[in-house]
Design a protein around this motif. Sequence first.
Motif, PDB file in Angstrom:
ATOM      1  N   VAL A 170      74.190   7.474   9.472  1.00 53.19           N
ATOM      2  CA  VAL A 170      73.144   8.216   8.769  1.00 53.19           C
ATOM      3  C   VAL A 170      73.668   9.610   8.434  1.00 53.19           C
ATOM      4  O   VAL A 170      74.206  10.312   9.287  1.00 53.19           O
ATOM      5  N   GLU A 171      73.502   9.983   7.165  1.00 52.15           N
ATOM      6  CA  GLU A 171      73.911  11.312   6.718  1.00 52.15           C
ATOM      7  C   GLU A 171      72.705  12.033   6.123  1.00 52.15           C
ATOM      8  O   GLU A 171      71.825  11.406   5.542  1.00 52.15           O
ATOM      9  N   TYR A 172      72.711  13.339   6.249  1.00 51.06           N
ATOM     10  CA  TYR A 172      71.726  14.168   5.564  1.00 51.06           C
ATOM     11  C   TYR A 172      72.245  15.600   5.575  1.00 51.06           C
ATOM     12  O   TYR A 172      73.037  15.977   6.440  1.00 51.06           O
ATOM     13  N   PRO A 173      71.839  16.424   4.618  1.00 52.43           N
ATOM     14  CA  PRO A 173      72.368  17.786   4.538  1.00 52.43           C
ATOM     15  C   PRO A 173      71.893  18.641   5.710  1.00 52.43           C
ATOM     16  O   PRO A 173      70.723  18.582   6.105  1.00 52.43           O
ATOM     17  N   ARG A 174      72.811  19.420   6.257  1.00 56.66           N
ATOM     18  CA  ARG A 174      72.469  20.416   7.282  1.00 56.66           C
ATOM     19  C   ARG A 174      72.485  21.790   6.623  1.00 56.66           C
ATOM     20  O   ARG A 174      73.450  22.137   5.936  1.00 56.66           O
ATOM     21  N   LEU A 175      71.441  22.545   6.864  1.00 54.19           N
ATOM     22  CA  LEU A 175      71.312  23.847   6.208  1.00 54.19           C
ATOM     23  C   LEU A 175      71.711  24.986   7.137  1.00 54.19           C
ATOM     24  O   LEU A 175      71.192  25.089   8.252  1.00 54.19           O
ATOM     25  N   PRO A 176      72.603  25.876   6.699  1.00 56.05           N
ATOM     26  CA  PRO A 176      72.854  27.086   7.481  1.00 56.05           C
ATOM     27  C   PRO A 176      71.608  27.974   7.512  1.00 56.05           C
ATOM     28  O   PRO A 176      70.734  27.896   6.636  1.00 56.05           O
ATOM     29  N   GLU A 177      71.515  28.806   8.502  1.00 56.06           N
ATOM     30  CA  GLU A 177      70.383  29.727   8.631  1.00 56.06           C
ATOM     31  C   GLU A 177      70.287  30.622   7.398  1.00 56.06           C
ATOM     32  O   GLU A 177      71.292  31.110   6.874  1.00 56.06           O
ATOM     33  N   GLY A 178      69.062  30.799   6.929  1.00 59.72           N
ATOM     34  CA  GLY A 178      68.832  31.702   5.808  1.00 59.72           C
ATOM     35  C   GLY A 178      69.180  31.118   4.450  1.00 59.72           C
ATOM     36  O   GLY A 178      69.239  31.851   3.455  1.00 59.72           O
ATOM     37  N   ARG A 179      69.409  29.811   4.380  1.00 57.94           N
ATOM     38  CA  ARG A 179      69.762  29.175   3.122  1.00 57.94           C
ATOM     39  C   ARG A 179      68.713  28.136   2.749  1.00 57.94           C
ATOM     40  O   ARG A 179      67.911  27.711   3.571  1.00 57.94           O
ATOM     41  N   LEU A 180      68.729  27.732   1.477  1.00 52.70           N
ATOM     42  CA  LEU A 180      67.850  26.689   0.976  1.00 52.70           C
ATOM     43  C   LEU A 180      68.691  25.586   0.344  1.00 52.70           C
ATOM     44  O   LEU A 180      69.825  25.819  -0.097  1.00 52.70           O
ATOM     45  N   LEU A 181      68.114  24.391   0.289  1.00 57.00           N
ATOM     46  CA  LEU A 181      68.756  23.266  -0.376  1.00 57.00           C
ATOM     47  C   LEU A 181      68.090  23.102  -1.745  1.00 57.00           C
ATOM     48  O   LEU A 181      66.896  22.841  -1.840  1.00 57.00           O
ATOM     49  N   LEU A 182      68.883  23.295  -2.789  1.00 60.06           N
ATOM     50  CA  LEU A 182      68.364  23.308  -4.152  1.00 60.06           C
ATOM     51  C   LEU A 182      68.579  21.964  -4.830  1.00 60.06           C
ATOM     52  O   LEU A 182      69.656  21.378  -4.744  1.00 60.06           O
ATOM     53  N   GLN A 183      67.539  21.492  -5.526  1.00 61.76           N
ATOM     54  CA  GLN A 183      67.708  20.366  -6.439  1.00 61.76           C
ATOM     55  C   GLN A 183      67.547  20.870  -7.863  1.00 61.76           C
ATOM     56  O   GLN A 183      66.700  21.715  -8.151  1.00 61.76           O
ATOM     57  N   THR A 184      68.379  20.353  -8.761  1.00 64.56           N
ATOM     58  CA  THR A 184      68.188  20.633 -10.176  1.00 64.56           C
ATOM     59  C   THR A 184      67.256  19.565 -10.736  1.00 64.56           C
ATOM     60  O   THR A 184      67.284  18.412 -10.311  1.00 64.56           O
ATOM     61  N   LEU A 185      66.402  19.955 -11.687  1.00 64.96           N
ATOM     62  CA  LEU A 185      65.453  18.990 -12.255  1.00 64.96           C
ATOM     63  C   LEU A 185      65.080  19.379 -13.672  1.00 64.96           C
ATOM     64  O   LEU A 185      65.502  20.413 -14.178  1.00 64.96           O
ATOM     65  N   ARG A 186      64.291  18.508 -14.306  1.00 63.20           N
ATOM     66  CA  ARG A 186      63.826  18.762 -15.674  1.00 63.20           C
ATOM     67  C   ARG A 186      62.450  19.418 -15.654  1.00 63.20           C
ATOM     68  O   ARG A 186      61.660  19.208 -14.739  1.00 63.20           O
ATOM     69  N   SER A 187      62.144  20.120 -16.725  1.00 64.04           N
ATOM     70  CA  SER A 187      60.769  20.546 -16.967  1.00 64.04           C
ATOM     71  C   SER A 187      60.067  19.464 -17.786  1.00 64.04           C
ATOM     72  O   SER A 187      60.699  18.516 -18.268  1.00 64.04           O
ATOM     73  N   HIS A 188      58.790  19.618 -17.976  1.00 66.34           N
ATOM     74  CA  HIS A 188      58.054  18.633 -18.772  1.00 66.34           C
ATOM     75  C   HIS A 188      58.352  18.785 -20.255  1.00 66.34           C
ATOM     76  O   HIS A 188      58.129  17.846 -21.034  1.00 66.34           O
ATOM     77  N   ASP A 189      58.862  19.927 -20.683  1.00 69.76           N
ATOM     78  CA  ASP A 189      59.231  20.155 -22.084  1.00 69.76           C
ATOM     79  C   ASP A 189      60.730  19.924 -22.278  1.00 69.76           C
ATOM     80  O   ASP A 189      61.407  20.705 -22.949  1.00 69.76           O
ATOM     81  N   GLN A 190      61.244  18.866 -21.698  1.00 72.09           N
ATOM     82  CA  GLN A 190      62.693  18.662 -21.680  1.00 72.09           C
ATOM     83  C   GLN A 190      62.983  17.179 -21.554  1.00 72.09           C
ATOM     84  O   GLN A 190      62.268  16.447 -20.879  1.00 72.09           O
ATOM     85  N   TYR A 191      64.050  16.724 -22.212  1.00 76.41           N
ATOM     86  CA  TYR A 191      64.573  15.385 -21.944  1.00 76.41           C
ATOM     87  C   TYR A 191      66.082  15.497 -21.788  1.00 76.41           C
ATOM     88  O   TYR A 191      66.783  15.854 -22.733  1.00 76.41           O
ATOM     89  N   ASN A 192      66.556  15.202 -20.589  1.00 73.78           N
ATOM     90  CA  ASN A 192      67.954  15.429 -20.258  1.00 73.78           C
ATOM     91  C   ASN A 192      68.300  16.883 -20.605  1.00 73.78           C
ATOM     92  O   ASN A 192      67.648  17.788 -20.125  1.00 73.78           O
ATOM     93  N   THR A 193      69.309  17.110 -21.457  1.00 75.57           N
ATOM     94  CA  THR A 193      69.669  18.498 -21.769  1.00 75.57           C
ATOM     95  C   THR A 193      68.963  19.022 -23.012  1.00 75.57           C
ATOM     96  O   THR A 193      69.200  20.160 -23.421  1.00 75.57           O
ATOM     97  N   THR A 194      68.099  18.213 -23.629  1.00 80.73           N
ATOM     98  CA  THR A 194      67.374  18.649 -24.821  1.00 80.73           C
ATOM     99  C   THR A 194      66.101  19.382 -24.406  1.00 80.73           C
ATOM    100  O   THR A 194      65.259  18.814 -23.696  1.00 80.73           O
ATOM    101  N   ILE A 195      65.977  20.618 -24.843  1.00 74.84           N
ATOM    102  CA  ILE A 195      64.835  21.448 -24.469  1.00 74.84           C
ATOM    103  C   ILE A 195      63.855  21.482 -25.638  1.00 74.84           C
ATOM    104  O   ILE A 195      64.147  22.034 -26.699  1.00 74.84           O
ATOM    105  N   TYR A 196      62.673  20.894 -25.445  1.00 77.93           N
ATOM    106  CA  TYR A 196      61.667  20.851 -26.504  1.00 77.93           C
ATOM    107  C   TYR A 196      60.831  22.130 -26.562  1.00 77.93           C
ATOM    108  O   TYR A 196      60.286  22.491 -27.602  1.00 77.93           O
ATOM    109  N   GLY A 197      60.671  22.777 -25.422  1.00 73.15           N
ATOM    110  CA  GLY A 197      59.827  23.963 -25.350  1.00 73.15           C
ATOM    111  C   GLY A 197      60.074  24.672 -24.037  1.00 73.15           C
ATOM    112  O   GLY A 197      60.919  24.265 -23.231  1.00 73.15           O
TER     113      GLY A 197
END
Length: 759
Positions: A632-659
């Motif tokens: 079993v693997e999972y990310p371990r976070l150092p103190e004072g750090r956050l785990l970031l995910q990149t994601l889309r907005s609702h005005d977006q499809y892949n790299t195309t930005i509609y608004g």
Amino acid sequence: MARKPPASDPVQDAPTVTGPKHAAAGIPAVAHTLRAAQRQMGVRRTALTLLSVNQENGFDCPGCAWPDPEHRHTAEFCENGAKAVAEEATLRRVTPEFFAAHPVADLATRSGYWLGQQGRLTHPVYLPEGGEHYEPVTWERAFGIVAEEIGALSSPDEALFYTSGRTSNEAAFLYQLFARELGTNNLPDCSNLCHESSGSALTETLGVGKGSVLLEDLHRADLIIVAGQNPGTNHPRMLSALERAKANGARIVSVNPLPEAGMERFRNPQTPKGLTRGTALTDLFLQIRLGGDQALFRLLNRLVLETPGAVDEAFVREHTHGYEEFARTAREADWEETLAATGLTRADIEEALRLVLGSERIIVCWAMGLTQHKHSVPTIREIVNFLLLRGNIGRPGAGVCPVRGHSNVQGDRTMGIFERPAPAFLDALEKEFGFAPPREHGYDVVRAIRALRDGDAKVFFAMGGNFVSASPDTEVTEAAVRRARLTVHVSTKLNRSHAVTGARALILPTLGRTERDVQAGGEQFVTVEDSMGMVHASRGRLEPASPHLLSEPAIVCRLARRVLGGRSRVPWEEFERDYGAVRDRIARVVPGFEDFNARVARPGGFALPHAPRDERRFPTATGRANFTAAPVEYPRLPEGRLLLQTLRSHDQYNTTIYGLDDRYRGIRNGRRVVLVNPEDAGRLGVADGSYVDLVGEWPDGVERRAPGFRVVHYPTARGCAAAYYPETNVLVPLDATADTSNTPASKSVVVRLEQSATG
């Protein structure tokens, strides 16, 4: 009336933030759809175009790969699909005069939103070495430039041929045929960036690297687990299938670090109920920490093993391999470690187990939230273990459902767009066309970037897409691309990749899905494969945006004739004239496409064979479905750090930005925001509305910084943060990839927040 494109980039310094929504679609979605479409197309063109989307005699939506139902609505599209169509069918145009007014250096300062809003490309254009502006060029000269640079290479392996998921089956088959007759398997594609982990795990365990369910299986399921996916924005028509499943008695479990409006409640604009109350979809929300999914499914597997009568022993005995080793490993799953990895409570997991044990037919759906971690492949293997335990493969209403993004990304892979082709596929090509394809594996996306960086690749050719913005480690990627001798992009619209060029560059404008394709042999159609392996035709209805456009198949055929010349054994002129001739050859090369032309002419097309689903036959190395056992693997976070995910907005499809809005998350007029749990923000001392730089941390010691993000206190899982890509791709190290699949680990980036100099 259609509006003109923006003259300048909008200011995004002060986004407006309200609370997240708790329902998706409904009347607001209809209103947003019509406004977005009319801005690009005007009223009359909007009506004519949208009524052809996803219809049997119309064109396939250029957005996501969600399958079409047997009985289609008159309006068989979603809000984001309509935006994708509007962007392609826009009345705005990018002419040679535009390029004369905007040097490449100016284009490089513009946002992706501004570039995309300028409209459709009308002419092939060329940036000469040392030049400042793209200038118009004839098609003949453009192909000659490509031939010059390829001819100067010391090896075909110094050329890269990238593919976007929008490319049709016919164009993809021709493209890989050209690359392999040239002599290379360098065919990186957007699958390398998204579902490569799914394909790797499913091929090993089930023998087929695709989902095992059809749309009707969702309607029959007792339990649907949606993990690491946001259908309300990324695959909105999936909500209709979930709504129907609920009406048939299904339960739905959502596993995600963020609450998402579409999974809470769906207001179906096609029904009276949907326009008022809508349907609550999720029965159990498991707000999991990023990267904790493997631990969750491992513990569920242990609990199933410990429940008398819960394992389908007959299925396990008759159809699987490796059960004993898997069971020994699963029984070691630890409650405390699982709670730490997932952030869930014991009661959460026990309730999930109750739903599992009460369900005969289970489907697990997932997307990028599972595929873009270092341990993504073991995570998906663990999901397969979970389904195998209770016989949920090869049973109606049950199976694996990786939900693909771009509309033909799965079809492109089926057609041979793969840097590691199967020997049987190469054997079939050789038998059909009479040349010996290369056998050495080529470069995937990450390795292609390294090859450009290191000078091992000199020509980069992209069939669609926005390679620079889609790839990780933005500064490294852009520097690598600029080392190329020649960059070529087959495109419908401007994007960031056109401003990041090699010494020479070409933009080759192509027909869109919405447009009529007339060749010497008459009007043509193309085909696509959806996320569930259904193949169907797509016929454009609009006149082309410019008389100077060529279709993707025509571009490949003419390029191949110019580059390969008389040594080619392939009838490129015939293929350009008649796409039916291409399909005849596909039928003889690709299993499942026998009698292709006749079968695709039937309304709705046809389903590709899937041995595990259709026969409970598993074409793996063992001849059975493989249980697997991994730590079993999972990310371990150092103190004072956050785990970031990149994601889309609702005005977006892949790299195309509609608004610039993300309506369901309550963000308006800005994209540089970072969503942070209020308790984490308090611990880190960052107030809502303050501005921070996101600074990535990776063992190489290189500082990767994304400056000037507004902090938004948001109900994310503890320890987790989220921000939009491509703005945050700069934080994803090129070498931070999933084991086995080599997919960039964009969903588990360790960051620290620093006060921004711009805030």
